[in-house]
Design an enzyme around this catalytic site. Structure first.
Site, PDB file in Angstrom:
ATOM      1  N   THR A  31       0.846  -1.205   0.000  1.00 10.97           N
ATOM      2  CA  THR A  31       0.000   0.000   0.000  1.00 10.97           C
ATOM      3  C   THR A  31       0.876   1.248   0.000  1.00 10.97           C
ATOM      4  O   THR A  31       0.638   2.191  -0.767  1.00 10.97           O
ATOM      5  CB  THR A  31      -0.951   0.001   1.219  1.00 10.97           C
ATOM      6  OG1 THR A  31      -1.583  -1.269   1.320  1.00 10.97           O
ATOM      7  CG2 THR A  31      -1.989   1.097   1.091  1.00 10.97           C
ATOM      8  N   GLU A 105      10.335   1.792  10.568  1.00 11.87           N
ATOM      9  CA  GLU A 105       9.000   2.408  10.480  1.00 11.87           C
ATOM     10  C   GLU A 105       8.648   3.118  11.772  1.00 11.87           C
ATOM     11  O   GLU A 105       8.128   4.230  11.774  1.00 11.87           O
ATOM     12  CB  GLU A 105       7.938   1.345  10.169  1.00 11.87           C
ATOM     13  CG  GLU A 105       8.010   0.799   8.750  1.00 11.87           C
ATOM     14  CD  GLU A 105       7.043  -0.350   8.532  1.00 11.87           C
ATOM     15  OE1 GLU A 105       6.729  -1.078   9.491  1.00 11.87           O
ATOM     16  OE2 GLU A 105       6.584  -0.510   7.378  1.00 11.87           O
TER      17      GLU A 105
HETATM   18  O1  DER Z   1       5.419  -4.225   7.230  1.00  9.37           O
HETATM   19  C1  DER Z   1       4.634  -3.273   7.413  1.00  9.37           C
HETATM   20  O2  DER Z   1       4.508  -2.694   8.512  1.00  9.37           O
HETATM   21  C2  DER Z   1       3.781  -2.873   6.253  1.00  9.37           C
HETATM   22  O3  DER Z   1       3.346  -1.542   6.391  1.00  9.37           O
HETATM   23  C3  DER Z   1       2.611  -3.816   6.240  1.00  9.37           C
HETATM   24  O4  DER Z   1       2.138  -3.871   7.509  1.00  9.37           O
HETATM   25  C4  DER Z   1       1.480  -3.404   5.321  1.00  9.37           C
HETATM   26  O5  DER Z   1       1.785  -3.960   4.125  1.00  9.37           O
HETATM   27  P1  DER Z   1       0.680  -4.056   2.959  1.00  9.37           P
HETATM   28  O6  DER Z   1       0.296  -2.619   2.685  1.00  9.37           O
HETATM   29  O7  DER Z   1       1.429  -4.704   1.844  1.00  9.37           O
HETATM   30  O8  DER Z   1      -0.458  -4.871   3.503  1.00  9.37           O
END
Ligand code: DER
Length: 230
Positions: A31, A105
């Site tokens: 995303t 993050e």
């Molecule tokens: O690894 C992470 O924290 C990513 O943000 C994950 O949680 C979300 O990934 P996606 O958008 O591919 O579902």
């Protein structure tokens, strides 16, 4: 609509919150990568932003698409972080780390004035924990750290298998050089208590419970995108 469309719609909604000259934290995952693609289009049309990527994977995509990058050392105060999530629970409590980038993050999110989460509706849950909780651990003393995690979980009434994340038959190693333990607790009724207990274990570097970090979530569903406040 197909899942990718929903991710793009959530990403587009978040892009609306980005203003010229902003210092951004740029998330990891499918995303967040849709957000990078949309942001790159705006940069091509003269939008000036700089971003701190939350993973080498995101950094590579930004470089490929021409999104200007910086580091937290050069830009220690960010205006806005945009990132995905594996689960979004009450009060915008999050489980993150499915992509293995949770340490950077969380560091980037904590350095930002605001954090916006972008996701499709499947990420919304009543209670966190159905998604295995990623816990980033130092390789030194791994087994002792796993025992300590099991111990605090038991004290909190949480039970469930812990697995060392693997990739291609070997232990997965994060950008920071650590390992990840995925804890399948099933339900985490008191995320704050678990976060505090995990933070007290020396071998635990960080965990995927993001509490009191996200300000807004843009959730894409069949009826469009809705903004959810903390
Ligand atoms: O690894 C992470 O924290 C990513 O943000 C994950 O949680 C979300 O990934 P996606 O958008 O591919 O579902």
């Amino acid at each position: 609509e197909d899942m990718r469309e929903l991710k793009i719609e959530a990403a587009r909604a978040a892009l609306g919150q980005v203003t010229d000259g902003m210092r951004l934290g740029i998330g990891t995952g499918s995303t967040a990568e849709e957000f990078v693609r949309l942001l790159a289009e705006r940069v091509e049309n003269g939008f000036s932003v700089i971003g701190v990527p939350t993973s080498e994977r995101t950094a590579r995509l930004c470089l490929e698409l021409g999104v200007p990058l910086t580091t937290l050392d050069d830009t220690p105060a960010l205006d806005l972080t945009i990132d995905g999530a594996d689960e979004i629970g009450p009060g915008l409590s999050l489980v993150k780390g499915g992509g293995g980038a949770l340490l950077r993050e969380k560091i980037v999110a904590a350095a930002s004035a605001r954090m916006i989460v972008i996701a499709d509706k499947s990420k919304m849950v009543e209670t966190l924990g159905q998604f295995p909780l990623p816990i980033e651990v130092n390789a030194f003393g791994l087994r002792a750290t796993v025992l300590a995690i099991e111990g605090v979980a038991r004290e909190l009434g949480l039970k469930g298998p812990l697995a060392i994340r693997e990739k291609a038959g070997e232990s997965f190693v994060t950008d920071g050089g650590h390992l990840i333990v995925d804890a399948s607790f099933g339900r985490i009724p008191d995320p704050r208590a678990l976060a505090n207990a995990l933070n007290a274990i020396p071998g635990v570097v960080e965990h995927g419970l993001f509490l009191d970090l996200a300000d807004t979530a843009y959730i894409a569903g069949d009826g469009g995108v809705r903004a959810v406040g903390a």
